[in-house]
Design an enzyme around this catalytic site. Structure first.
Site, PDB file in Angstrom:
ATOM      1  N   ALA A  10       0.838  -1.207   0.000  1.00 49.93           N
ATOM      2  CA  ALA A  10       0.000   0.000   0.000  1.00 49.93           C
ATOM      3  C   ALA A  10       0.871   1.255   0.000  1.00 49.93           C
ATOM      4  O   ALA A  10       0.514   2.283   0.567  1.00 49.93           O
ATOM      5  CB  ALA A  10      -0.932  -0.025   1.206  1.00 49.93           C
ATOM      6  N   GLY A  11       2.033   1.140  -0.629  1.00 51.72           N
ATOM      7  CA  GLY A  11       2.937   2.285  -0.738  1.00 51.72           C
ATOM      8  C   GLY A  11       2.493   3.204  -1.872  1.00 51.72           C
ATOM      9  O   GLY A  11       1.314   3.254  -2.216  1.00 51.72           O
ATOM     10  N   GLY A  14       1.151   1.123  -5.012  1.00 51.63           N
ATOM     11  CA  GLY A  14      -0.015   0.329  -4.640  1.00 51.63           C
ATOM     12  C   GLY A  14      -1.231   1.198  -4.321  1.00 51.63           C
ATOM     13  O   GLY A  14      -2.332   0.958  -4.823  1.00 51.63           O
ATOM     14  N   ASP A  33      -1.006  -4.628   3.170  1.00 51.90           N
ATOM     15  CA  ASP A  33       0.396  -4.272   3.424  1.00 51.90           C
ATOM     16  C   ASP A  33       0.823  -4.945   4.720  1.00 51.90           C
ATOM     17  O   ASP A  33      -0.016  -5.333   5.540  1.00 51.90           O
ATOM     18  CB  ASP A  33       0.554  -2.749   3.533  1.00 51.90           C
ATOM     19  CG  ASP A  33       1.980  -2.281   3.280  1.00 51.90           C
ATOM     20  OD1 ASP A  33       2.258  -1.778   2.168  1.00 51.90           O
ATOM     21  OD2 ASP A  33       2.827  -2.420   4.200  1.00 51.90           O
ATOM     22  N   ASN A  95      14.032  -7.891  -2.427  1.00 53.60           N
ATOM     23  CA  ASN A  95      12.671  -7.989  -2.956  1.00 53.60           C
ATOM     24  C   ASN A  95      12.288  -9.433  -3.287  1.00 53.60           C
ATOM     25  O   ASN A  95      11.108  -9.787  -3.232  1.00 53.60           O
ATOM     26  CB  ASN A  95      12.492  -7.060  -4.159  1.00 53.60           C
ATOM     27  CG  ASN A  95      12.311  -5.615  -3.712  1.00 53.60           C
ATOM     28  OD1 ASN A  95      12.180  -5.349  -2.514  1.00 53.60           O
ATOM     29  ND2 ASN A  95      12.305  -4.689  -4.646  1.00 53.60           N
ATOM     30  N   VAL A 118       4.664  -5.916 -10.317  1.00 53.27           N
ATOM     31  CA  VAL A 118       5.145  -4.537 -10.482  1.00 53.27           C
ATOM     32  C   VAL A 118       6.496  -4.350  -9.784  1.00 53.27           C
ATOM     33  O   VAL A 118       7.337  -3.564 -10.214  1.00 53.27           O
ATOM     34  CB  VAL A 118       4.110  -3.522  -9.915  1.00 53.27           C
ATOM     35  CG1 VAL A 118       4.586  -2.091 -10.099  1.00 53.27           C
ATOM     36  CG2 VAL A 118       2.755  -3.695 -10.588  1.00 53.27           C
ATOM     37  N   THR A 119       6.719  -5.089  -8.702  1.00 54.21           N
ATOM     38  CA  THR A 119       7.944  -4.948  -7.905  1.00 54.21           C
ATOM     39  C   THR A 119       9.205  -5.132  -8.755  1.00 54.21           C
ATOM     40  O   THR A 119       9.266  -6.036  -9.587  1.00 54.21           O
ATOM     41  CB  THR A 119       7.940  -6.015  -6.771  1.00 54.21           C
ATOM     42  OG1 THR A 119       6.734  -5.886  -6.034  1.00 54.21           O
ATOM     43  CG2 THR A 119       9.131  -5.842  -5.855  1.00 54.21           C
ATOM     44  N   HIS A 175      12.978  -4.495 -18.082  1.00 54.85           N
ATOM     45  CA  HIS A 175      12.750  -3.180 -17.497  1.00 54.85           C
ATOM     46  C   HIS A 175      14.038  -2.744 -16.806  1.00 54.85           C
ATOM     47  O   HIS A 175      14.168  -2.759 -15.603  1.00 54.85           O
ATOM     48  CB  HIS A 175      11.607  -3.268 -16.490  1.00 54.85           C
ATOM     49  CG  HIS A 175      11.183  -1.951 -15.931  1.00 54.85           C
ATOM     50  ND1 HIS A 175      10.880  -0.870 -16.716  1.00 54.85           N
ATOM     51  CD2 HIS A 175      10.998  -1.548 -14.654  1.00 54.85           C
ATOM     52  CE1 HIS A 175      10.541   0.138 -15.933  1.00 54.85           C
ATOM     53  NE2 HIS A 175      10.610  -0.241 -14.681  1.00 54.85           N
TER      54      HIS A 175
HETATM   55  O1  TXD Z   1       7.606  -0.323 -13.985  1.00 55.45           O
HETATM   56  C1  TXD Z   1       7.601  -0.880 -12.932  1.00 55.45           C
HETATM   57  N1  TXD Z   1       7.392  -2.190 -12.869  1.00 55.45           N
HETATM   58  C2  TXD Z   1       7.791  -0.123 -11.676  1.00 55.45           C
HETATM   59  C3  TXD Z   1       8.212  -0.829 -10.500  1.00 55.45           C
HETATM   60  C4  TXD Z   1       7.489   1.265 -11.595  1.00 55.45           C
HETATM   61  C5  TXD Z   1       7.529   1.910 -10.396  1.00 55.45           C
HETATM   62  C6  TXD Z   1       7.890   1.245  -9.150  1.00 55.45           C
HETATM   63  N2  TXD Z   1       8.408  -0.061  -9.342  1.00 55.45           N
HETATM   64  C7  TXD Z   1       8.682  -0.888  -8.150  1.00 55.45           C
HETATM   65  O2  TXD Z   1       7.476  -1.124  -7.426  1.00 55.45           O
HETATM   66  C8  TXD Z   1       9.600  -0.268  -7.131  1.00 55.45           C
HETATM   67  O3  TXD Z   1      10.949  -0.361  -7.529  1.00 55.45           O
HETATM   68  C9  TXD Z   1       9.290  -1.125  -5.920  1.00 55.45           C
HETATM   69  O4  TXD Z   1       9.993  -2.363  -6.001  1.00 55.45           O
HETATM   70  C10 TXD Z   1       7.772  -1.382  -6.059  1.00 55.45           C
HETATM   71  C11 TXD Z   1       6.914  -0.503  -5.157  1.00 55.45           C
HETATM   72  O5  TXD Z   1       7.246   0.836  -5.330  1.00 55.45           O
HETATM   73  P1  TXD Z   1       6.618   1.969  -4.367  1.00 55.45           P
HETATM   74  O6  TXD Z   1       7.093   3.262  -4.851  1.00 55.45           O
HETATM   75  O7  TXD Z   1       5.161   1.740  -4.206  1.00 55.45           O
HETATM   76  O8  TXD Z   1       7.346   1.602  -2.987  1.00 55.45           O
HETATM   77  P2  TXD Z   1       6.842   1.930  -1.498  1.00 55.45           P
HETATM   78  O9  TXD Z   1       6.082   3.199  -1.473  1.00 55.45           O
HETATM   79  O10 TXD Z   1       8.031   1.766  -0.644  1.00 55.45           O
HETATM   80  O11 TXD Z   1       5.795   0.763  -1.188  1.00 55.45           O
HETATM   81  C12 TXD Z   1       6.143  -0.557  -1.015  1.00 55.45           C
HETATM   82  C13 TXD Z   1       5.214  -1.125   0.024  1.00 55.45           C
HETATM   83  C14 TXD Z   1       5.391  -0.523   1.425  1.00 55.45           C
HETATM   84  O12 TXD Z   1       4.176   0.035   1.880  1.00 55.45           O
HETATM   85  C15 TXD Z   1       5.831  -1.708   2.280  1.00 55.45           C
HETATM   86  O13 TXD Z   1       5.343  -1.666   3.623  1.00 55.45           O
HETATM   87  C16 TXD Z   1       5.206  -2.856   1.500  1.00 55.45           C
HETATM   88  O14 TXD Z   1       5.452  -2.539   0.149  1.00 55.45           O
HETATM   89  N3  TXD Z   1       5.760  -4.175   1.851  1.00 55.45           N
HETATM   90  C17 TXD Z   1       4.991  -5.258   1.986  1.00 55.45           C
HETATM   91  N4  TXD Z   1       3.681  -5.436   1.825  1.00 55.45           N
HETATM   92  C18 TXD Z   1       3.188  -6.676   2.075  1.00 55.45           C
HETATM   93  N5  TXD Z   1       3.969  -7.724   2.424  1.00 55.45           N
HETATM   94  C19 TXD Z   1       5.306  -7.579   2.558  1.00 55.45           C
HETATM   95  N6  TXD Z   1       6.061  -8.631   2.910  1.00 55.45           N
HETATM   96  C20 TXD Z   1       5.871  -6.303   2.345  1.00 55.45           C
HETATM   97  N7  TXD Z   1       7.130  -5.806   2.423  1.00 55.45           N
HETATM   98  C21 TXD Z   1       7.053  -4.499   2.108  1.00 55.45           C
END
Ligand code: TXD
Length: 308
Positions: A10-11, A14, A33, A95, A118-119, A175
């Site tokens: 939910a970052g 998300g 999250d 990741n 997406v990660t 990517h």
């Molecule tokens: O083109 C693409 N595919 C991308 C990919 C474009 C933009 C961002 N891209 C990747 O998406 C970026 O490199 C990251 O690997 C992910 C998520 O990016 P975001 O900017 O949303 O990162 P945040 O804001 O840090 O959010 C990640 C959330 C955060 O709230 C954590 O608490 C949560 O992931 N998180 C989890 N949720 C559930 N379960 C687990 N285990 C967990 N670990 C972390």
């Protein structure tokens, strides 16, 4: 509305994805999250905008996978994002740990879902999700080409002074820094880019596209892009549910297309209700084909580093 989408993480990406999905009434969404309270707070905040925005779809925040049960589609954004100076590959091991744990839960509660990754590093995480879920490859794919193409389209629109929505761009490959923009298949009102721009201009746009993610990271200093990424995810989700056979560059499992096999890589794919309906083979120049092979080789090398 009977469609159910789970968004894991939910970052920035998300939460914005969840917002776009409910505001456009594409699906009911469960936002999950690991951080307690955060998805619940964001979901409630967004639902309180419903009387103003007028959407009738439902958004729920949770920390429990039981609430994600029987989702039609799961979007995985959980994980770390890049910091300035980091490459997407630098995120590989951390990741991979997160994605492995998340995928087991999602596959358990939604065994029939489509998994949209997406990660980052995207291609490796998509491969990992496929392996860990045990799902058919057509139900596990990733978002990257849609974003890279949107960036390229925007840069072209800026250059030509036309509406961004009039540009249809095509970016293939992994990517990463080795992505492959394909100008001959990038069009504005039916005209291809080489008919409209000089070679040097096209090369500059290609390079800015390859550096597109890093350009945003550099501005933001903490975190990475999320507005265009969430739009790109939503474009794919919509195409899947609408089931009209829209072709979108996506990170899919190749089984010999473009002379490449047993690896996930970005190519045009026809998407629909069952996932990837068809991988579309477009004509590439020798140079583009070699670049695509190199990009796929890079993905394969990194996937080999993962313990599966
Ligand atoms: O083109 C693409 N595919 C991308 C990919 C474009 C933009 C961002 N891209 C990747 O998406 C970026 O490199 C990251 O690997 C992910 C998520 O990016 P975001 O900017 O949303 O990162 P945040 O804001 O840090 O959010 C990640 C959330 C955060 O709230 C954590 O608490 C949560 O992931 N998180 C989890 N949720 C559930 N379960 C687990 N285990 C967990 N670990 C972390």
């Amino acid at each position: 509305m009977s469609r159910k989408v789970t968004v894991v993480g939910a970052g920035f990406v998300g939460a914005t994805t969840a917002q776009r999905l409910v505001e456009k009434e594409i699906a009911n969404v469960v936002l999950i999250d690991i951080v307690e309270g955060m998805p619940q707070g964001k979901a409630l905040d967004m639902m309180e905008s419903a009387p103003i925005e007028g959407f009738k779809t439902q958004l729920t925040g949770t920390n429990h996978y039981a609430d994600t049960k029987n989702s039609d589609l799961v979007v995985i954004t959980a994980g770390l994002a890049r910091k300035p100076g980091m490459s997407r590959d630098d995120l590989l091991f951390k990741n991979a740990e997160i994605v492995s744990a998340v995928i087991s839960e999602c596959a358990k509660y939604s065994p029939k879902a489509i998994l949209l990754m997406v990660t980052n590093p995207l291609d490796m995480m998509t491969y990992l999700a496929w392996k860990k879920s045990g799902f058919e490859a057509k139900r596990v794919f990733g978002m990257a080409g849609a974003l890279d193409s949107a960036r390229m389209a925007y840069f072209i629109a800026e250059e030509l002074g036309c509406a961004p929505s009039e540009v249809e761009a095509m970016v293939l490959g992994g990517h990463g820094d080795e992505m492959v923009p394909v100008p001959a298949h990038t069009k504005v009102k039916g005209k291809s880019i080489p008919q409209l721009l000089k070679r040097e201009k096209i090369e500059a746009i290609n390079q800015r596209t390859r550096d597109g993610g890093a350009e945003i990271v550099k501005h933001l200093r903490t975190g990475s892009a999320f507005y265009a990424p969430s739009s790109s995810v939503v474009r794919m989700v919509r195409a899947i549910f609408e089931d009209k056979g829209e072709v979108i560059p996506s990170c899919v499992y190749l089984t010999g297309q473009y002379g490449i096999k047993d690896v996930y890589c970005g190519v045009p794919a026809r998407l629909g209700r069952d996932g990837v309906k068809e991988i579309v083979e477009i004509k590439l120049t020798g140079e583009e084909k070699a670049a695509l092979e190199q990009s796929a080789a890079h993905v394969r090398e990194n996937c080999a580093k993962l313990s599966l």
